[in-house]
Design an enzyme around this catalytic site. Structure first.
Site, PDB file in Angstrom:
ATOM      1  N   GLN A  95       0.846  -1.197   0.000  1.00  0.00           N
ATOM      2  CA  GLN A  95       0.000   0.000   0.000  1.00  0.00           C
ATOM      3  C   GLN A  95       0.880   1.246   0.000  1.00  0.00           C
ATOM      4  O   GLN A  95       0.392   2.362  -0.077  1.00  0.00           O
ATOM      5  CB  GLN A  95      -0.876   0.021   1.256  1.00  0.00           C
ATOM      6  CG  GLN A  95      -1.816  -1.158   1.359  1.00  0.00           C
ATOM      7  CD  GLN A  95      -2.457  -1.229   2.737  1.00  0.00           C
ATOM      8  OE1 GLN A  95      -3.408  -0.528   3.026  1.00  0.00           O
ATOM      9  NE2 GLN A  95      -1.910  -2.071   3.592  1.00  0.00           N
ATOM     10  N   VAL A 118       3.663   4.077  -1.000  1.00  0.00           N
ATOM     11  CA  VAL A 118       3.985   4.824  -2.215  1.00  0.00           C
ATOM     12  C   VAL A 118       5.452   5.263  -2.204  1.00  0.00           C
ATOM     13  O   VAL A 118       5.892   5.974  -3.096  1.00  0.00           O
ATOM     14  CB  VAL A 118       3.058   6.066  -2.342  1.00  0.00           C
ATOM     15  CG1 VAL A 118       1.598   5.645  -2.494  1.00  0.00           C
ATOM     16  CG2 VAL A 118       3.211   7.029  -1.153  1.00  0.00           C
ATOM     17  N   HIS A 136      -1.405   1.626  -4.314  1.00  0.00           N
ATOM     18  CA  HIS A 136      -1.732   3.053  -4.292  1.00  0.00           C
ATOM     19  C   HIS A 136      -0.782   3.920  -5.107  1.00  0.00           C
ATOM     20  O   HIS A 136      -0.688   5.120  -4.862  1.00  0.00           O
ATOM     21  CB  HIS A 136      -1.793   3.543  -2.832  1.00  0.00           C
ATOM     22  CG  HIS A 136      -2.894   2.879  -2.053  1.00  0.00           C
ATOM     23  ND1 HIS A 136      -2.816   2.626  -0.702  1.00  0.00           N
ATOM     24  CD2 HIS A 136      -4.091   2.408  -2.457  1.00  0.00           C
ATOM     25  CE1 HIS A 136      -3.936   2.025  -0.309  1.00  0.00           C
ATOM     26  NE2 HIS A 136      -4.722   1.876  -1.348  1.00  0.00           N
ATOM     27  N   CYS A 157      -4.581  14.132 -20.269  1.00  0.00           N
ATOM     28  CA  CYS A 157      -4.586  14.518 -21.678  1.00  0.00           C
ATOM     29  C   CYS A 157      -4.126  13.349 -22.559  1.00  0.00           C
ATOM     30  O   CYS A 157      -3.407  12.463 -22.098  1.00  0.00           O
ATOM     31  CB  CYS A 157      -3.686  15.744 -21.900  1.00  0.00           C
ATOM     32  SG  CYS A 157      -1.927  15.369 -21.946  1.00  0.00           S
ATOM     33  N   ASN A 190       2.944  -6.750  13.462  1.00  0.00           N
ATOM     34  CA  ASN A 190       2.621  -5.364  13.828  1.00  0.00           C
ATOM     35  C   ASN A 190       2.872  -5.205  15.328  1.00  0.00           C
ATOM     36  O   ASN A 190       2.514  -6.109  16.090  1.00  0.00           O
ATOM     37  CB  ASN A 190       1.129  -5.104  13.517  1.00  0.00           C
ATOM     38  CG  ASN A 190       0.779  -3.635  13.413  1.00  0.00           C
ATOM     39  OD1 ASN A 190       1.167  -2.838  14.271  1.00  0.00           O
ATOM     40  ND2 ASN A 190       0.052  -3.262  12.370  1.00  0.00           N
ATOM     41  N   GLU A 196       1.293  -3.246  17.167  1.00  0.00           N
ATOM     42  CA  GLU A 196      -0.020  -2.936  17.771  1.00  0.00           C
ATOM     43  C   GLU A 196      -1.079  -3.840  17.145  1.00  0.00           C
ATOM     44  O   GLU A 196      -0.882  -4.359  16.060  1.00  0.00           O
ATOM     45  CB  GLU A 196      -0.431  -1.488  17.448  1.00  0.00           C
ATOM     46  CG  GLU A 196       0.651  -0.445  17.598  1.00  0.00           C
ATOM     47  CD  GLU A 196       0.691   0.124  18.988  1.00  0.00           C
ATOM     48  OE1 GLU A 196      -0.318  -0.034  19.712  1.00  0.00           O
ATOM     49  OE2 GLU A 196       1.723   0.703  19.347  1.00  0.00           O
TER      50      GLU A 196
END
Ligand code: NAD
Length: 248
Positions: free
Chosen positions: A101, A103, A119, A131, A217, A219
């Site tokens: 996820q 960038v 993303h 364009c 993780n 958390e």
């Protein structure tokens, strides 16, 4: 923890298809801020207020200043041991897939081939007006950019960061790649709060597809309920420990 690590390592036999989904937490040890940590605000604004098509339409320069700040921050960061372990798995394990996820481009800098970027990338730009003369996206790694907002080289209009903003759809090719990636034996959700959909939905989909779902993780995340194994700790510590238990 050792026992849990051994349980996951045993399922990651040489031929096992392994998918890793990463979020901002995998880059935390590199110094890239996550959105939900206490330092995640910018000028008192939440990312959800800056990184939207509406915010860009209203004030492209302000939006670009936020991206410029993040590009500067990320350019000064290096991949950490978690990125490095993932890069090694991607190079050495057939059937390994990484969906991120993030960038920030740190997985690519660590040498991971075939990253599925949910993303987009902060290092890519696209024409805000889409364009006909411009490519879908082009790379521009200059920090700082010579002008804000930068211009589309084809039409001279405003360029935008080629990232997926809150409220925007995901590239159908990415959705397809993510759908394929959940078909695996072991699915690791690493450093994600699992609140941004559809990426977060991959965790439950992997579980339903029969994968052993593992959360990495420090958390509890919103995806923890889907995880059969929870490895509590920073990705930069947990992934090298897991890697050390795999056959060389
Ligand atoms: P998030 O900010 O919502 O959550 C980060 C998660 O990482 C939290 O659950 C936190 O507990 C965990 N974490 C913190 N330190 C960690 C560590 N050392 N090891 C492992 N986990 C750790 O991030 P998200 O779930 O990726 O979702 C937010 C959205 O923000 C994503 O769509 C992403 O595109 C974007 N984002 C990207 C970056 C980046 O590219 N580095 C940074 C911030 C946000």
């Amino acid at each position: 923890m050792e026992e849990l690590l051994a349980q996951v390592a045993a399922r990651m036999g040489e031929d096992a298809r392994v998918t890793v989904l990463t979020g901002a937490g995998v880059s935390a040890a590199s110094g890239v801020r996550t959105f939900r940590d206490p330092g995640g605000l910018w000028h008192g604004m939440r990312p959800e207020e800056v990184a939207t098509p509406e915010a860009f339409a209203c004030d492209p320069r302000l939006c670009w200043e936020w991206y410029e700040m993040r590009r500067r921050q990320i350019a000064a960061c290096e991949p950490n041991p978690a990125h490095e372990v993932i890069a090694r798995w991607a190079r050495q394990r057939p059937g390994f897939r990484l969906v991120t996820q993030n960038v920030d481009g740190l997985h690519e800098r660590a040498g991971t081939p075939g990253v599925v970027r949910f993303h987009g990338s902060i290092w890519h730009l696209s024409c805000a007006a889409r364009c006909a003369g411009s490519p879908a996206a082009w790379e521009d790694r200059r920090v700082p950019l010579p002008e804000l907002p930068p211009a589309c080289p084809a039409c001279g209009g405003i360029a935008r960061p080629a990232v997926v903003w809150f409220g925007e759809g995901i590239d159908p090719r990415v959705i397809l790649a993510a759908r394929e990636a959940v078909e695996c034996e072991v699915f690791l959700a690493v450093g994600t709060s699992a609140v941004v959909f559809p990426a977060a939905g991959m965790i439950g989909e992997a579980r339903r597809a029969g994968a052993l779902v593992v959360e990495v993780n420090p958390e509890t995340s919103a995806g923890a309920g889907e995880a059969q194994v929870v490895l509590r700790g920073g990705a930069e510590v947990v992934l090298p420990r897991l890697d050390a238990l795999l056959p060389a």
